[in-house]
Design an enzyme around this catalytic site. Structure first.
Site, PDB file in Angstrom:
ATOM      1  N   GLU A 144      20.642 163.537  52.018  1.00  0.00           N
ATOM      2  CA  GLU A 144      21.525 162.941  53.017  1.00  0.00           C
ATOM      3  C   GLU A 144      21.025 163.197  54.430  1.00  0.00           C
ATOM      4  O   GLU A 144      21.447 164.156  55.077  1.00  0.00           O
ATOM      5  CB  GLU A 144      22.949 163.501  52.887  1.00  0.00           C
ATOM      6  CG  GLU A 144      23.668 163.078  51.642  1.00  0.00           C
ATOM      7  CD  GLU A 144      25.139 163.526  51.625  1.00  0.00           C
ATOM      8  OE1 GLU A 144      25.574 164.252  52.543  1.00  0.00           O
ATOM      9  OE2 GLU A 144      25.840 163.127  50.682  1.00  0.00           O
ATOM     10  N   GLU A 232      25.279 160.514  44.326  1.00  0.00           N
ATOM     11  CA  GLU A 232      26.300 161.543  44.524  1.00  0.00           C
ATOM     12  C   GLU A 232      27.605 160.895  44.957  1.00  0.00           C
ATOM     13  O   GLU A 232      27.618 160.063  45.857  1.00  0.00           O
ATOM     14  CB  GLU A 232      25.825 162.520  45.613  1.00  0.00           C
ATOM     15  CG  GLU A 232      26.637 163.785  45.711  1.00  0.00           C
ATOM     16  CD  GLU A 232      26.183 164.666  46.876  1.00  0.00           C
ATOM     17  OE1 GLU A 232      25.037 165.149  46.882  1.00  0.00           O
ATOM     18  OE2 GLU A 232      27.009 164.863  47.798  1.00  0.00           O
TER      19      GLU A 232
END
Ligand code: IDC
Length: 309
Positions: A144, A232
Site C-alpha cells: 500500500e 486485502e
C-alpha cells in the site's frame, strides 16, 4: 483434487481477467496472514490444508512487512533469515496442498516503495530465483503506497522490480499496489505499466471506511478492462479494529464477483482487533471451530461456502 491441480498456472488474458491453463476465467479467494514477524505460527502445512479442505480457500497471502515490527528492511541479518524461512515454509506448504500463494512486500509506514527499492530488488531476485518453477506463486511488489507517494513513483519502482522477477520467472502473475493505500486504480488505468502484460493492479477496501465512492472507482476500472486483484480487504474500518459493516462488505463482494475479481481477507491472527480471524484467547494454529472465530471470519466463511457450492 487441489485448486492447483484443477487450474494449473494462471495468467492474465487480453481482457484483463485471471484465467487458468485452458483460458477459463478463475477467481481466487483466501486469507492474508498478519505480519510474518508477529504471527509466524499460522504458517504451517496443517492449517493450510485445513483452510483448503474445510474453508474452501484457494489462496494464501504471506504479508512480509518491510518496516514495522522486525520488518524485513529494519531488522538485522538473523531477522531476515528467519523471515525468509517463514516464507519458504509458507510457499512450500501452499504448494504441497495445492494452494496459490502471494508473496507480499508489505510496505506501510514506509509509504513509498522507492524508499527500500534496493532491498526489494534483491528480495524479488531471490524469490523468483527460488520459486520460478512452482507455478502457484504471485509476486505482490508493494502492498500500500500511501501519503505523498505518486503513481509515477510506483510505476518507476515497478519498472525496476518487474524485470528482476522476469529474469527468472517468465510466467508468474505480478501484482502492483496503487496510490493512497491501494485505492487509486484510476491512476494506473490512465497510465498503465507497459513493460509487462502478466500483471494485475491492486485495490484494497475496508468496508466501513470505503463505500460507494471507492466502489465506483473500482467499477470504472474493471469496466475499462484493467486487471484487478483485491489482495486485502476487511469488513471493518481502515484501522482494522472497529465495528464490522457486513452490509457494505456484502456490496463489495457482489461487485467483485460481478467482475470476476479475486479477493483476500485480512488477517490470520488472534490479535485483539476486529479484523483478526481468531479470538484473542485461542492459541490453536489449525483445526479451528466456530467458537475460535471472530465475527468477520465467520461471515467470510459463509461467503466462501456459497462460492464453493
Ligand atoms: C494493521 C494490523 C495491526 C497492525 C497495523 C500496523 O491489523 O494489527 O498494528 O497494521 O502494522 C492496511 C494494511 C495492514 C493493516 C490493516 C488494518 O495493509 O497492514 O494492518 N490495513 O489497519 N491497509 C488498510 C488497513
Amino acid at each position: 483434487m487441489t485448486k492447483y491441480d484443477k487450474y494449473g498456472a494462471l495468467h492474465v488474458n487480453a481482457k484483463g481477467k485471471l484465467v487458468d491453463r485452458n483460458g477459463v476465467t478463475v477467481t481466487l479467494h483466501g486469507f492474508s496472514t498478519h505480519g510474518l514477524s508477529w504471527y509466524p505460527q499460522y504458517v504451517n502445512r496443517d492449517f493450510f490444508s485445513f483452510m483448503s479442505e474445510k474453508w474452501h480457500v484457494d489462496v494464501i497471502r504471506l504479508a512480509l512487512y518491510t518496516a514495522e515490527k522486525d520488518g524485513y528492511c529494519v531488522g538485522d541479518e538473523a531477522n531476515k533469515e528467519r523471515l525468509l524461512e517463514v516464507i519458504d515454509r509458507g510457499v512450500k506448504a501452499a504448494t504441497e496442498v495445492g494452494l496459490y500463494v502471494v508473496i507480499d512486500w508489505h510496505i506501510l509506514s514506509d509509504s513509498n516503495p522507492l524508499i527500500y527499492k534496493d532491498e526489494a530488488v534483491k528480495f524479488f531476485d531471490l524469490m523468483a530465483s527460488k520459486y520460478h518453477a512452482y507455478g502457484n506463486v504471485f509476486y505482490e511488489i508493494c502492498n500500500e503506497p500511501n501519503k505523498d507517494c505518486t503513481w509515477k513513483d510506483i510505476k518507476s519502482y515497478a519498472e525496476e522490480v518487474i524485470p528482476v522477477i522476469r529474469k527468472h520467472d517468465k510466467y508468474a502473475v505480478i501484482l502492483c499496489g496503487t496510490p493512497k493505500w491501494s485505492q487509486e486504480v484510476d491512476q494506473a488505468a490512465a497510465d498503465p505499466i507497459t513493460i509487462d502484460d502478466n500483471l494485475m493492479y491492486v485495490l484494497h477496501f475496508y468496508a466501513d471506511s470505503h463505500r460507494d465512492k471507492l466502489r465506483n472507482k473500482f467499477e470504472e476500472a474493471a469496466k475499462g478492462g484493467l486487471p484487478l486483484f483485491i489482495t486485502e480487504f476487511g469488513c471493518c474500518d481502515a484501522g482494522g479494529d472497529l465495528a464490522n459493516n457486513f452490509e457494505q462488505a456484502g456490496s463489495w463482494i457482489e461487485l467483485a464477483d460481478k467482475y470476476d475479481v479475486s479477493y483476500i481477507m485480512w488477517n490470520i491472527a488472534n490479535r485483539d482487533e476486529s479484523s483478526a480471524s481468531f479470538v484473542p484467547h485461542c492459541d490453536k494454529t489449525t483445526d479451528f471451530t466456530d467458537e475460535d472465530l471472530n465475527e468477520a471470519c465467520r461471515w467470510y466463511l459463509k461467503v466462501l461456502k456459497d462460492h464453493a457450492s
